[in-house]
Write a protein that holds these residues in place. Sequence first.
Motif, PDB file in Angstrom:
ATOM      1  N   ASP A 346       0.812  -1.219   0.000  1.00 20.56           N
ATOM      2  CA  ASP A 346       0.000   0.000   0.000  1.00 20.56           C
ATOM      3  C   ASP A 346       0.847   1.271   0.000  1.00 20.56           C
ATOM      4  N   ASP A 347       2.052   1.192   0.524  1.00 21.72           N
ATOM      5  CA  ASP A 347       2.921   2.365   0.623  1.00 21.72           C
ATOM      6  C   ASP A 347       3.983   2.420  -0.471  1.00 21.72           C
ATOM      7  N   MET A 348       4.028   1.388  -1.301  1.00 23.10           N
ATOM      8  CA  MET A 348       5.167   1.210  -2.196  1.00 23.10           C
ATOM      9  C   MET A 348       5.328   2.345  -3.210  1.00 23.10           C
ATOM     10  N   LEU A 349       4.269   2.729  -3.909  1.00 22.02           N
ATOM     11  CA  LEU A 349       4.393   3.748  -4.948  1.00 22.02           C
ATOM     12  C   LEU A 349       4.903   5.068  -4.389  1.00 22.02           C
ATOM     13  N   ASP A 350       4.240   5.581  -3.371  1.00 25.56           N
ATOM     14  CA  ASP A 350       4.656   6.850  -2.785  1.00 25.56           C
ATOM     15  C   ASP A 350       6.077   6.769  -2.257  1.00 25.56           C
ATOM     16  N   HIS A 351       6.418   5.611  -1.695  1.00 26.84           N
ATOM     17  CA  HIS A 351       7.745   5.439  -1.109  1.00 26.84           C
ATOM     18  C   HIS A 351       8.823   5.474  -2.191  1.00 26.84           C
ATOM     19  N   ILE A 352       8.595   4.784  -3.301  1.00 28.17           N
ATOM     20  CA  ILE A 352       9.589   4.766  -4.377  1.00 28.17           C
ATOM     21  C   ILE A 352       9.751   6.154  -4.969  1.00 28.17           C
ATOM     22  N   VAL A 353       8.635   6.835  -5.193  1.00 29.69           N
ATOM     23  CA  VAL A 353       8.709   8.192  -5.752  1.00 29.69           C
ATOM     24  C   VAL A 353       9.536   9.100  -4.839  1.00 29.69           C
ATOM     25  N   SER A 354       9.302   9.013  -3.542  1.00 24.65           N
ATOM     26  CA  SER A 354      10.057   9.858  -2.608  1.00 24.65           C
ATOM     27  C   SER A 354      11.535   9.488  -2.597  1.00 24.65           C
ATOM     28  N   LEU A 355      11.854   8.197  -2.722  1.00 22.24           N
ATOM     29  CA  LEU A 355      13.251   7.776  -2.771  1.00 22.24           C
ATOM     30  C   LEU A 355      13.941   8.304  -4.022  1.00 22.24           C
ATOM     31  N   VAL A 356      13.245   8.228  -5.160  1.00 17.84           N
ATOM     32  CA  VAL A 356      13.815   8.720  -6.416  1.00 17.84           C
ATOM     33  C   VAL A 356      14.038  10.226  -6.340  1.00 17.84           C
ATOM     34  N   GLU A 357      13.057  10.953  -5.835  1.00 25.99           N
ATOM     35  CA  GLU A 357      13.190  12.402  -5.716  1.00 25.99           C
ATOM     36  C   GLU A 357      14.356  12.773  -4.797  1.00 25.99           C
ATOM     37  N   ALA A 358      14.490  12.043  -3.705  1.00 22.19           N
ATOM     38  CA  ALA A 358      15.590  12.319  -2.775  1.00 22.19           C
ATOM     39  C   ALA A 358      16.946  12.011  -3.412  1.00 22.19           C
ATOM     40  N   LYS A 359      17.018  10.907  -4.152  1.00 17.27           N
ATOM     41  CA  LYS A 359      18.270  10.542  -4.816  1.00 17.27           C
ATOM     42  C   LYS A 359      18.637  11.566  -5.875  1.00 17.27           C
ATOM     43  N   ALA A 360      17.637  12.026  -6.633  1.00 20.56           N
ATOM     44  CA  ALA A 360      17.892  13.036  -7.663  1.00 20.56           C
ATOM     45  C   ALA A 360      18.419  14.320  -7.021  1.00 20.56           C
ATOM     46  N   ALA A 361      17.809  14.728  -5.911  1.00 18.36           N
ATOM     47  CA  ALA A 361      18.264  15.931  -5.207  1.00 18.36           C
ATOM     48  C   ALA A 361      19.685  15.759  -4.689  1.00 18.36           C
ATOM     49  N   GLU A 362      19.990  14.552  -4.215  1.00 21.14           N
ATOM     50  CA  GLU A 362      21.341  14.262  -3.714  1.00 21.14           C
ATOM     51  C   GLU A 362      22.369  14.366  -4.832  1.00 21.14           C
ATOM     52  N   ILE A 363      22.049  13.799  -5.993  1.00 22.68           N
ATOM     53  CA  ILE A 363      22.966  13.839  -7.132  1.00 22.68           C
ATOM     54  C   ILE A 363      23.173  15.278  -7.600  1.00 22.68           C
ATOM     55  N   GLU A 364      22.070  16.041  -7.688  1.00 22.64           N
ATOM     56  CA  GLU A 364      22.160  17.430  -8.128  1.00 22.64           C
ATOM     57  C   GLU A 364      23.021  18.255  -7.169  1.00 22.64           C
ATOM     58  N   ALA A 365      22.829  18.050  -5.869  1.00 23.95           N
ATOM     59  CA  ALA A 365      23.607  18.790  -4.875  1.00 23.95           C
ATOM     60  C   ALA A 365      25.094  18.468  -4.988  1.00 23.95           C
ATOM     61  N   ALA A 366      25.409  17.190  -5.201  1.00 18.79           N
ATOM     62  CA  ALA A 366      26.804  16.785  -5.347  1.00 18.79           C
ATOM     63  C   ALA A 366      27.434  17.401  -6.592  1.00 18.79           C
ATOM     64  N   GLU A 367      26.672  17.453  -7.685  1.00 22.66           N
ATOM     65  CA  GLU A 367      27.189  18.041  -8.923  1.00 22.66           C
ATOM     66  C   GLU A 367      27.420  19.530  -8.769  1.00 22.66           C
ATOM     67  N   GLN A 368      26.500  20.210  -8.066  1.00 25.12           N
ATOM     68  CA  GLN A 368      26.665  21.643  -7.827  1.00 25.12           C
ATOM     69  C   GLN A 368      27.882  21.923  -6.960  1.00 25.12           C
ATOM     70  N   ALA A 369      28.066  21.102  -5.923  1.00 21.40           N
ATOM     71  CA  ALA A 369      29.220  21.281  -5.044  1.00 21.40           C
ATOM     72  C   ALA A 369      30.518  21.052  -5.798  1.00 21.40           C
ATOM     73  N   GLN A 370      30.503  20.069  -6.686  1.00 21.78           N
ATOM     74  CA  GLN A 370      31.695  19.771  -7.484  1.00 21.78           C
ATOM     75  C   GLN A 370      31.996  20.932  -8.439  1.00 21.78           C
ATOM     76  N   ALA A 371      30.938  21.514  -9.002  1.00 24.08           N
ATOM     77  CA  ALA A 371      31.120  22.635  -9.926  1.00 24.08           C
ATOM     78  C   ALA A 371      31.683  23.847  -9.197  1.00 24.08           C
ATOM     79  N   VAL A 372      31.183  24.108  -7.987  1.00 32.17           N
ATOM     80  CA  VAL A 372      31.669  25.237  -7.188  1.00 32.17           C
ATOM     81  C   VAL A 372      33.141  25.034  -6.815  1.00 32.17           C
ATOM     82  N   ALA A 373      33.487  23.793  -6.448  1.00 27.12           N
ATOM     83  CA  ALA A 373      34.866  23.495  -6.060  1.00 27.12           C
ATOM     84  C   ALA A 373      35.831  23.653  -7.234  1.00 27.12           C
ATOM     85  N   ALA A 374      35.323  23.421  -8.444  1.00 26.26           N
ATOM     86  CA  ALA A 374      36.173  23.510  -9.624  1.00 26.26           C
ATOM     87  C   ALA A 374      36.409  24.943 -10.069  1.00 26.26           C
ATOM     88  N   GLU A 375      35.578  25.868  -9.586  1.00 28.56           N
ATOM     89  CA  GLU A 375      35.716  27.277  -9.994  1.00 28.56           C
ATOM     90  C   GLU A 375      36.936  27.954  -9.351  1.00 28.56           C
TER      91      GLU A 375
END
Length: 375
Positions: A346-375
């Motif tokens: 019953d919780d699976m769909l919402d749970h997977i969507v939230s996990l994907v959204e969190a992972k995407a945010a994590e990846i984006e944050a890491a890429e931004q931090a890497q870009a800032v460090a490279a400047e």
Amino acid sequence: MSSVRPWRDIERRKSRQIMVGSVPVGGDAPITVQTMTNTPTSDAKATIDQIRRCEEAGADLIRVSCPDVESTAAFREIARAAQVPLIADIHFHYKRALEAADAGAACLRINPGNIGSDERVAEVVRAAKANGCAIRIGVNAGSLERDLLEKYGEPCPEALVESALDHIKLLQDHDFHEYKVAVKASDVFLAVAAYQGLADAVDCPLHLGITEAGGLIGGTVKSALGIGNMLWAGIGDTLRVSLSAEPEEEVRVGFEILKALGLRTRGVRVVSCPSCARQGFDVIRTVEALEARLQHIKTPLSLSVLGCVVNGPGEARETDIGITGGGNGKHMVYLSGVTDHHVQSDDMLDHIVSLVEAKAAEIEAAEQAQAVAAE
């Protein structure tokens, strides 16, 4: 340096690069995905609304038909509103090309031989140069010149290539070189053979497509076979999947073809089983729901959705997030290939969507931090 997985390597054909507005096409630039609006261009609002949906789907370039003065009059407003470069689709009426170039087109889709005299071709070239427009030569098996049909008896690879070379010469005679070329056909074999011949004959970027491919399912299959065949061989710099479906669907299919070959990554790549009697949850409906709910994710990541433990753990080890069906409505969740926790049906769909959204945010944050460090 040798590749870790040489059986995955694709060596792209070396083409010279041109610019379509702000988007590079050819050379080592990413293979771009195009589509075409189907609203009346004279209706600027409807066309802009459709362009916005295509942009959300990931379109790099969008083509807009300009068959009459009303369309080119509206084109200026449409081009100002668009967030990606627009290609003006021109047939026969050379003045529409002049108007579209002045109205903000980044590229003109024409066949130089179909717009009249050499002076008219020269006018179009002058307008393209003055406005920084590229030109896309569009050869189509369904509209080959009469003399070529008489020479070859029917549309064939040699006829399509000869037509393309004739059109290229018209532009080169006016010292214009910012062009890309397509040799499309609805027949997969004909299209692929024509592109192979053209790829050997010229160094310009090639626009891939299987024209009039059909509806969403049939057209996707034909396009995947034809476009996929050429991309796998290293041919192609930009593409349009021509479907009797909404333009944003063309964009999604185009990205799926590129993602399958590892040539572009955008959004969630779903690995899922065809479902069977072993499934611990309704795989078909789950995947349908997840694909719909995750369309807003643009960050590349992978998700495996497997109905049982036969292949589930193995696939989950290769994806960012995985779900494997278990008994009694209790399913295993994998994070970064490692078993992490369980979730109820019953919780699976919402749970997977939230996990994907969190992972995407994590990846984006890491890429931004890497870009800032490279400047």
